[in-house]
Structures are given as C-alpha cells and as structure tokens.
Design a protein around this motif. Sequence first.
Motif, short mmCIF file in Angstrom:
data_model
loop_
_atom_site.label_atom_id
_atom_site.label_comp_id
_atom_site.label_asym_id
_atom_site.label_seq_id
_atom_site.Cartn_x
_atom_site.Cartn_y
_atom_site.Cartn_z
N TYR A 151 0.80 -1.37 -0.18
CA TYR A 151 0.07 0.18 0.12
C TYR A 151 1.00 1.27 0.14
O TYR A 151 1.82 1.20 0.76
N TRP A 167 3.51 5.85 -4.63
CA TRP A 167 2.13 6.07 -5.40
C TRP A 167 1.17 5.69 -4.72
O TRP A 167 0.98 4.70 -4.26
N GLN A 168 0.26 6.61 -4.12
CA GLN A 168 -0.83 6.37 -3.69
C GLN A 168 -1.71 5.34 -4.04
O GLN A 168 -1.88 4.83 -5.24
N GLY A 169 -2.35 4.66 -3.16
CA GLY A 169 -3.20 3.43 -3.42
C GLY A 169 -2.33 2.00 -3.23
O GLY A 169 -1.23 2.09 -2.67
N SER A 170 -2.96 0.92 -3.44
CA SER A 170 -2.77 -0.30 -3.26
C SER A 170 -1.96 -1.26 -4.32
O SER A 170 -2.72 -0.88 -5.38
N GLN A 196 -4.94 -1.52 -7.28
CA GLN A 196 -6.21 -1.94 -6.79
C GLN A 196 -7.39 -1.15 -7.73
O GLN A 196 -8.36 -1.72 -7.94
#
Lengths: 347, 325
Positions: A165, A186-189, A207
Amino acid sequence: MKIDLANPAWQQTLPPARSLATDAPVAACAFNRDGTTVAFALGDGCIRLLPADVKAAAPDAAVPLHKGVVLSIVGDPAGDGFVSGGDDGRVLRIAADGTATELLAQKGKWFEHLVAHKTGAVAASAGKSMFLLRDGEVREFGPHPSTVAGLDFSKDGSRVACAHYGGITVWSLSKDVTLPPRRFAWQGSHVALRWSTDGKFIATGTQENDIHVWRVAQATDMRMQGYPAKVKSLSWTADARYLYTSSQPVFTAWPFAGKGPEGKPPLQFGDEGAGLMTVVAAHPSAEFVAGGYDSGELQLGDIRTRRSVVLKMADGAAITCLAWSPDGFKLAVGNDRGDLLTIDLRR
Amino acid sequence: MATPQTSAQVPVTVLTGYLGAGKTTLLNRILSEQHGKKYAVIVNEFGELGVDNDLVVNADEEVFEMNNGCICCTVRGDLIRIIEGLMKRKDKFDGILVETTGLADPGPVAQTFFTDEDVKARTRLDAIVTVIDAKHFFGQLEQGAEAEQQVAFADVILLNKTDLVSADELAKVEDRIRGINRYARIFHTQNSQIALDAILDKGAFDLGRILEFEPDFLHSGHDHHHEDEVRSLSITADRPVDPDKFQKWMGALLQIKGGDIFRSKGILAIDGAPRRYVYQGVHMMMDSDWGTPWKDGEKRSSKLVFIGRSLDGDNLQRGFDDCLK
Ligand SMILES: [Zn+2]
C-alpha cells in the motif's frame, strides 16, 4: 525455436499435450531448473510433480505437503526440485523425488509470493515481511507499510522490490553494506509487481485497475489506465522491449524500447478471446507469448507477426497460472478447477 | 466484465462491537453449534476459538484509501487478499465470518463488498451484526465515534449482557440505539445466546429484500437529536420519480454528504417503469437494480432510508420532492 503460427497445422491440430484432472484449484505452476519436471501447486496442500515430457507416464497422486493451500511455487534455483509456500505459514524445499524439507515457518502467516533468481536466491513474502533465502540462511526485510502483495528480483539478483500500500520498496540484499531501502511512493494499493528483464523498470498493477511503472535509476514514474479489472499478471519480454499485461480481451504489450511508452498506445493483437486474460507469460527467449483467460481459453501469440492461435478452447474454468520451461519448448497451465496441462510446442 | 450474481457466492457476516461486548463468545457459539456447516473465520487476534472443523485466519485490519482522493472511500485490503486466498482452497465454505476489532469503523469492511470486483464475484455481504454491552454502551458512546458507527451500520444488533442492567437501564440503552438506527433488528441476549438463524443468512444487502424489515415506530422515542448526532430517517413520495433528476440529486448528495451518510437504501417508483427500482449504498458507493414488478392497482410509492450524521430530514425531503413528476 521454430514456431510458425501462420502454418495451418497450428490452426487445425493441437500440439502434443498431457492433461490431468485433480479436484483442487491450481494456485501456481513452475518447471524445475533443468526443465525435466513440472510442478503444480494445489488448493488441497498437494504439489503434483510430473515429468515435463508429455509422453512419459504420470506418477500417482501426491500426498499433501502443506496443511492448507499451496499458494506459490518456483523452480529451486539451487537444486533440481522446487521451493513452495503455503497458507500454513511454511516455505518448503521439494526435492525431485517429492520429499520436502522446511526452510522457513511463520505461524499464522501466508506465503503468497515466491520468486527465484539464478544466483540461487529465493525471496518469499508473508504478511508485512520479505524473507531472503540464500546459501542456507534466512534474512528478514521489513516491515512494509502493509502486506507485501508482489515482489521480484532485480536482473542481477542484488536487490528485491516489494509492492504494498502506498508504493514499492526496493531492498539492497548485500550483506557487507547495509543500505537503507528505497521507497517509491504512489498512492493506493499495489497488488502485483514485476521488475523488467533489463533491470531498468519496475511495473505494478494497482487496486484501481491501473498499471504503474517506475524508471529505477531516475525514480520517475508513469501510469497506464483503462483496464476493466485489476492487472494481477505482468510479464516482461526477454529483451525487455515490451511489458505484457493481463485483464484485456487480447494480448496487450506496452512498448519500452527507445523512449518508452509515454504517449503511445499499447500494442494489441490476438483473437478477441472469450472473456478477459487472467494470466500472461512472455516466452523466456523468443517473441512468443501465452495468455490464459477467465473463460478457460488459452492463446499463443507472436508479437512479430501479430498472429495468434487458440491452444485450448474456453471451458469455463479460469486459467490461474502459466509457466514456460527454461528452454521455451513447453508450457504448463493450471486452472481453478484442478486441470493440470502440459503442452509441448515442438510439433 | 459483469460479475454474475449466483448462489455460488459465499455469504459473509461481519461481527462488530466493542472489546468485551461478547463477539468472541458469539463466534464460539456459531462455530460450536451442531449446524453441519463449515465456516472460515477472519479474526484480528487468535482468541480462544474452539474450532476443529473450521478455518481461522488471522488478519491485520489494513484499511486502504481508494485512489480517488476521498477519505470516506476505503476498503479492507487484507480482506480482499484473504478472500482470494480462501477461494483457492479445495474445501469450500458455507460462510465467512469477519470479526472486526473493537474500535473498527465498519465502513471499510462494507465498502469492500461494493467496490472490489473479485470479492463481489465470489462472496456477498450478508449482514452486519453488532454486539453491544448493555452495561457499558453509554460509556462507550462517550469514548469516540466507533460505538455509534457500529450501531449505525448494523442490520442486526445483539443487545447483550441484559442480565447486568435493570429493566429501566435496558430501556434507555435500547431507546438510544433506536435513536441512531431504527432499521436494525434488536435482540436482547445474555452471554451472546441467540438462535443462529437470527444472525446468519439474513440477506440484508440483497437488493431483492431491501426494506423488507419495517421498523417498529413505537420505539422511536428519541427525537430530540443534536446537530452532529448519528440517526436514521426515511422520506417518502407518492408521485412517480423522474430518474434523471433523481440520479443528479443523489449523485450530488453523496458527493457532498457521502462521508456522513453511513448507509442508505431505497425503493423507487420510477415514472413509467413497471418494476420497482431498488438501491443501497455505503457512504458514496452504490448498488442498484430493478426489483419486483408493481402489481395491478398497487399504490406506487417511493421510500428512501438514510442512516448517518447531521442528517437534515426536511432538506432531504425537499430535495427528493424536486425529483418527482
Ligand atoms: Zn468517499
């Protein structure tokens, strides 16, 4: 290797193959180092070892080696057998005769991802940690910000990248110099990871159904969007000119030669298969690629001619794993119904 | 690709509640009863679960924000991964039970079943069951937002440890619960003792069964609410709904108020449509479908239900009225 997909023989008859039915979903498959044996990791704890020669007799069913699901398997880079990981929290070394030795145990954890490097090292992830198994030693790296959802070695085996994540973490494996890990945010999973075969790029699937790619040296990054599902299978061609991605109805390859893929569309070719591609595997040396679909269809493509043939018709059982033999003549295929398929492409 | 809604989807029951409310006792009850079923249980810490036949998976609650920049749009990353792993097993399950930590916001768990396509293809959220300690509920409300959220999200509430409070105290607790969520079914229990069919296979998130449960309005005594309090309300309409106007209004409402609206559901009589239009949402995430046909001569009325914080019923009713023909 001589495979001419324009030859009508490819359209009319299937190459020699062996198919075995089991009753447990196949989580992963792999060939051993010298390509003589193929292993299928099953959802009942068994690892089925079969001769890679599709005409050789298949031995009797295996006994369970893991307690739950065998989640991951790779050819042992330091031996003739395999290394497996399970949801029983164990990593096992499986000898060619099927006997198992425990390499690592983490109570309550799942060993979901394993990668091997030809230098003899294996990296495994369980929970928030990555474990390096090399020369009979185990070293733990982490914790990462979340459970590691994908990992890969660099080309020379000196580093391992882990997806989690918020980005990826690259660890230097050197024992002599302890370097801090590099974090690429980098943002997110991030749910899948593959390091390019030339070592220059690291690609992840997210994701949010995107692909994210970092240039390792420059730490710059790019994002590819427009997938209808998460891209959980990524595969770089042997020459690192293309990155194949799953989750499209056709073969989808992003061009990385020259200036890279920015501003370019991906190369797409092949028959629009039934459903979406779940697994994609570039050939280990030539310009071929294999793709398995959620419908059960299996295609073989040639990126030079943009031709493809259907090697297996859709039968409703989603293909879950693909593996090429080291010499690139054989292809192992598993699905979520428990069919174990080995195809010999020398017809 | 569309994910077919088949019966092969494994039902998932979420168990929430403060530490000590009786979740583990309830889990043990579910698992030890002679029901002939097999469950996978996802827990945060291995408790004293007496399981032989079932599978217990230990998980860290990994709450991931979606990449849309909105803080209410979250999923449980660990749940996505574990469900995927469970589906690789040869032995299948009759159900999955997810126990959250005492201080968990049920939002991310619920939203996981709305957003992740792989999870949606293999499982369905059956119901959110909240266990409440009758003796300590008021104290827990003071400690933070979680106790209130857990009640707000619930489909079924076990008002537990009723033997530890007086009838008068119990009535006050129940009244307070009803003030937050008048749409959940409440059961009074001691030692989490409950018939399993009261909490399992409820189909609370089944669009075909939306608003099947009509609350007992006699119990909704708590109407003197404060501005930022969590409560539930419904609005209705007897004239047909203009679908375009409704979509626009609801879209804007969730964009602005989605963080405060924990759950919403509704049955709509769309202008000219022979079937009911049903929807439900968790924060900003929505699922909708056509429901059963209206019968000849049946009164075609619409009803929307909201459970959330700082809800202005008059304002919502006015907004909805503007969507009518
Ligand atoms: Zn949101």
